[in-house]
Every structure is written in C-alpha cells, then in structure tokens.
Design an enzyme around this catalytic site. Structure first.
Site, PDB file in Angstrom:
ATOM      1  CE  LYS A  11       3.315   3.197   2.980  1.00  0.00           C
ATOM      2  NZ  LYS A  11       3.399   3.197   4.437  1.00  0.00           N
ATOM      3  CG  HIS A  46       0.526 -20.958   2.424  1.00  0.00           C
ATOM      4  ND1 HIS A  46      -0.538 -21.673   2.877  1.00  0.00           N
ATOM      5  CD2 HIS A  46       1.069 -20.346   3.501  1.00  0.00           C
ATOM      6  CE1 HIS A  46      -0.658 -21.510   4.182  1.00  0.00           C
ATOM      7  NE2 HIS A  46       0.310 -20.699   4.593  1.00  0.00           N
ATOM      8  NE  ARG A  64      -5.458 -19.200   4.340  1.00  0.00           N
ATOM      9  CZ  ARG A  64      -4.535 -20.039   4.792  1.00  0.00           C
ATOM     10  NH1 ARG A  64      -4.587 -21.315   4.461  1.00  0.00           N
ATOM     11  NH2 ARG A  64      -3.565 -19.607   5.557  1.00  0.00           N
ATOM     12  CD  GLU A  85      10.250   1.693  10.224  1.00  0.00           C
ATOM     13  OE1 GLU A  85      10.164   2.671   9.456  1.00  0.00           O
ATOM     14  OE2 GLU A  85      10.040   0.532   9.859  1.00  0.00           O
ATOM     15  CE1 TYR A 133       1.213  -0.293   4.338  1.00  0.00           C
ATOM     16  CE2 TYR A 133       0.141   1.849   4.377  1.00  0.00           C
ATOM     17  CZ  TYR A 133       0.981   0.920   4.956  1.00  0.00           C
ATOM     18  OH  TYR A 133       1.606   1.218   6.139  1.00  0.00           O
ATOM     19  NE  ARG A 158       6.788   4.315   0.223  1.00  0.00           N
ATOM     20  CZ  ARG A 158       6.568   5.081   1.298  1.00  0.00           C
ATOM     21  NH1 ARG A 158       7.528   5.280   2.171  1.00  0.00           N
ATOM     22  NH2 ARG A 158       5.396   5.655   1.495  1.00  0.00           N
TER      23      ARG A 158
HETATM   24  N1  PMP Z   1       7.763   3.691   8.766  1.00  0.00           N
HETATM   25  C1  PMP Z   1       6.591   3.031   8.885  1.00  0.00           C
HETATM   26  C2  PMP Z   1       6.572   1.696   9.546  1.00  0.00           C
HETATM   27  C3  PMP Z   1       5.409   3.610   8.385  1.00  0.00           C
HETATM   28  O1  PMP Z   1       4.234   2.941   8.493  1.00  0.00           O
HETATM   29  C4  PMP Z   1       5.458   4.895   7.793  1.00  0.00           C
HETATM   30  C5  PMP Z   1       4.205   5.564   7.308  1.00  0.00           C
HETATM   31  N2  PMP Z   1       3.563   4.842   6.310  1.00  0.00           N
HETATM   32  C6  PMP Z   1       6.693   5.542   7.689  1.00  0.00           C
HETATM   33  C7  PMP Z   1       7.834   4.908   8.189  1.00  0.00           C
HETATM   34  C8  PMP Z   1       6.814   6.905   7.077  1.00  0.00           C
HETATM   35  O2  PMP Z   1       6.754   6.819   5.672  1.00  0.00           O
HETATM   36  P1  PMP Z   1       6.243   8.043   4.807  1.00  0.00           P
HETATM   37  O3  PMP Z   1       7.065   9.228   5.184  1.00  0.00           O
HETATM   38  O4  PMP Z   1       6.506   7.601   3.402  1.00  0.00           O
HETATM   39  O5  PMP Z   1       4.797   8.240   5.112  1.00  0.00           O
END
Ligand code: PMP
Length: 275
Positions: free
Chosen positions: A142, A102, A100, A174, A34, A53
């Site tokens: 992502k 895998h 379903r 993070e 996403y 991305r």
């Molecule tokens: N790290 C994580 C785990 C996130 O979910 C997000 C936000 N989606 C970010 C960093 C920040 O990414 P962005 O600046 O692209 O929104």
C-alpha cells in the site's frame, strides 16, 4: 477547511500547522506507505487488520517501524478528534535524506504523519470506466506511489465517471481505489489475491461474512467478458463500503440495479460494521 487534528512524528497539532522537509523521501520518491482506517460510532473497523497490513507494507520496504507507537497514535487521533464517524489517514515514510539519493542511508528514522477526518458512510452508485492497468508490479504494497491510479481516475473523471475498473490484457485487477466484486444469481466472484491487487480489508471482511451467511464466493481469474455478463458489480473500500456499479462507460452490460445478491451482501456488511 475547519481545523483538522493531525500528528507528525508523534506531535499532535492542527493539519495546517504541520511543516515537512522537502527532503522527506515521501516527497522526492514516494518512498512511503499508508493506511486509511475507518471508524463508525467511534469504533474502529478491523483495526488489527489495518495495523497488520501497514506493518507488512513497511516490512516489504525494510522500514524500521515502531508499530506499537503508531497504533497508539491512531487511537489517540480518534479520541482527541472527538469525531464519531470518520477515518484516519496515516502515512509512514522511510525518512528524510540529507540530500536526495535513490540509495538510502540505512540509519534513517521513519517519518510518520496522520490525521482524522469526518466521513459519512453513505451508499454510493457509481458510473465506471474500464482501463488498462498502468501500475507497477507490486500493487500488494500500500504505497503512496499512486500515479497510475491518479492518471486513470482523472481520465475517468473527465468522462463523467466516478471510478475505474482496471484490467491487464483483459484480466480484471481492481478499481482505482477499491477492490471489485461481481455476481450472477448463484455466486459472487472476485479476483484472487496477487501482486497485482491490494489485499483490501473490506474485501477480506466481506468474503468472510458473506460465506458465513451461506453465499457462495469464488476467488479467481476473471476477464472483461465475465464482468459484462454479471448481474451485479460492486466496488469495496474502507470509505466506500460496498458501492454498486450502475453503468460502465461505453459498454452494454447485464447489470440489474439492486440485484438481490448485491443487496444481501450490502446488508450483511452494514449490519456488521455500520450500525
Ligand atoms: N485497492 C486499491 C488500489 C485501493 O486504493 C483501496 C483503498 N485504499 C482498496 C483496494 C480497498 O482497500 P480497503 O478495503 O482496505 O480500503
């Protein structure tokens, strides 16, 4: 909730009318990726970076993605929604299985879904909790598979915190839904890119813009001890912008609220994207 404009597999409708199959691999396996794409005054912030991305996440999972159609749909969502300040949530799944399994059928067609919502990009001050990073080893993708983040962030919520700062054996990674920065009086620090963190678009924009303004930035490996010594800490994301950390649960810190370097960085970001 008032009518939210959405698009599912290319058809626009209001969000509450969209029906999806329970055999969508997004539903059974989180086999989906996403983006959250912000727009301010109808201008999309770093559109090409978000699209790039998304394409990278899709490629990492070998989805056969029609990125041009997706880009056009996102623009159409913003135009049709008539929202001035907001964001697009856009998700791509591998597709819908017959049953379903895998191991997927390589002929599946991707399933896409997005919507537009209003958002006020107002400054936030956060109380955060430190926690061990529970996630998988490809946090650079992502993916919608976010259970580690969900578990940690809800533990934090139950303790009255707004976000988490995650670490792997004391090495800072993070936030639960954000990247992390901290600063002393001379320099800004942030964890370097790796498979353990998402390459945040806000992170990238901020590093580029503050360097241009003459602020020193160091990307590297940092520990909880480094964080505790910092004079300012902030989290970045497309919906938060720069959000100042004002307290870390259960920790004595050196945080100075509205520390000069944070204020400077925040001003640069707002001047560039939120005016
Ligand atoms: N790290 C994580 C785990 C996130 O979910 C997000 C936000 N989606 C970010 C960093 C920040 O990414 P962005 O600046 O692209 O929104």
């Amino acid at each position: 909730m008032k009518n939210i404009l959405a698009v599912y597999n290319g058809s626009f409708d209001s969000l509450d009318k969209i029906k999806v199959s329970p055999l969508s691999r997004a539903y059974t396996f989180s086999d989906s990726v996403y983006e959250v794409i912000p727009f301010y005054n109808s201008n999309i912030i770093a559109f090409d970076d978000h699209i790039a991305r998304l394409e990278k996440s899709c490629n990492a999972l070998s989805f056969s993605t029609r990125i041009l159609d997706i880009s056009n749909e996102i623009i159409e969502l913003i135009t049709k929604s008539k929202i001035q300040h907001g964001y697009i949530y856009y998700q791509v799944s591998r597709g819908i299985d017959n049953l379903r399994s895998h191991m997927f059928d390589k002929d599946l067609s991707i399933e896409t879904f997005g919507y537009a919502v209003e958002h006020t990009f107002k400054s936030q001050s956060l109380k955060v909790m430190l926690c061990e990073d529970l996630r998988w080893q490809r946090c650079d993708i992502k993916s919608t598979s976010l259970l580690g983040n969900v578990m940690s962030m809800n533990n934090a919520k139950n303790l009255g915190c707004d976000e988490v700062i995650m670490h792997k054996d004391s090495i800072i990674t993070e936030g639960g839904a954000s990247n992390i920065f901290f600063a002393n009086d001379e320099c800004v620090f942030t964890p370097h890119l790796s498979k353990n963190i998402l390459p945040g678009i806000t992170r990238e924009l901020l590093i580029k813009d503050i360097k241009k303004a003459g602020i020193k930035v160091l990307e590297g490996i940092f520990t909880i001890d480094d964080l505790i010594k910092a004079k300012s800490i902030w989290l970045t994301s497309s919906t938060k912008g720069l959000a100042q950390v004002i307290e870390i649960d259960n920790q004595e810190t050196n945080i100075q609220i509205d520390h000069e370097i944070f204020v400077q960085c925040d001003r640069i970001f707002k001047d560039n994207y939120l005016t």
